[in-house]
Design an enzyme around this catalytic site. Structure first.
Site: not given
Ligand code: 4DH
Length: 169
Positions: A119, A137, A160, A163
């Site tokens: 992530c 989610q 995703s 985790h």
């Molecule tokens: C929900 N979210 N917040 C950030 C984030 C928060 C703070 C600082 C930088 C990025 C990135 C993400 C995100 O969706 N990232 C996705 C992966 C992912 N999928 C998620 C599902 C649930 C919670 C966190 C999750 N992170 C990606 O990078 O492909």
């Protein structure tokens, strides 16, 4: 004035970054922006969870996570690996290994999340900031809201990937 702004994807309930010049949309914070610049983008206060230092609002939790994506992930690509082909079982085995290394050590959690999480929050040790119900989610939300501050989940699965979740506030 940055060409980027933060918008909310209603279909995914997640914030994304929109380039008002190129009309490009990306999930990850643009790498050319510092964390400070990201947090000051138009729409950031409204759509980005309050990061370090924010107190969050009633009914919110703060959590970090370590994500291992697999071939069935919604977006099988990350800062670490452009094309992720491992199976879900392999992803679980990898995450089990991190779980063993972490034990209950939250500092170790942040170190491994920074180095290994698929992530984009890896850059912040997996910290997602504060969020309320309805933002993440469902399996992730249920895990985070089911933890006490300082507690870590077992392995959970979302669209995703798989985790480990650590509730931090
Ligand atoms: C929900 N979210 N917040 C950030 C984030 C928060 C703070 C600082 C930088 C990025 C990135 C993400 C995100 O969706 N990232 C996705 C992966 C992912 N999928 C998620 C599902 C649930 C919670 C966190 C999750 N992170 C990606 O990078 O492909």
């Amino acid at each position: 004035m940055s060409v980027w702004e933060v918008r909310m994807s209603n279909s995914k309930g997640l914030p994304y970054f929109f380039n008002t010049e190129t009309k490009q949309s990306v999930w990850d914070p643009p790498s050319e922006l510092s964390k400070e610049e990201v947090e000051n983008l138009p729409g950031a206060k409204e759509h980005l969870s309050s990061g370090a230092g924010g107190e969050g609002r009633p009914g919110q939790v703060r959590a970090s996570h370590l994500l291992v994506k697999h071939s069935g992930s919604r977006r099988p690509s990350s800062w670490k690996e452009e094309n992720i082909t491992r199976s879900q079982d392999e992803a679980v085995e990898i995450l089990r290994g991190y779980q063993e290394q972490i034990g209950g050590d939250t500092k170790k959690f942040a170190e491994l999340a920074k180095e290994h999480s698929d992530c984009s929050s890896h850059a912040h040790g997996g910290d997602l900031g504060f969020f309320g119900r309805g933002q993440m989610q469902k399996p992730f939300e249920d895990a985070a809201f089911g933890l006490e501050p300082g507690q870590m989940s077992d392995i959970i699965s979302t669209d995703s990937g798989v985790h480990l979740v650590l509730r931090t506030a």
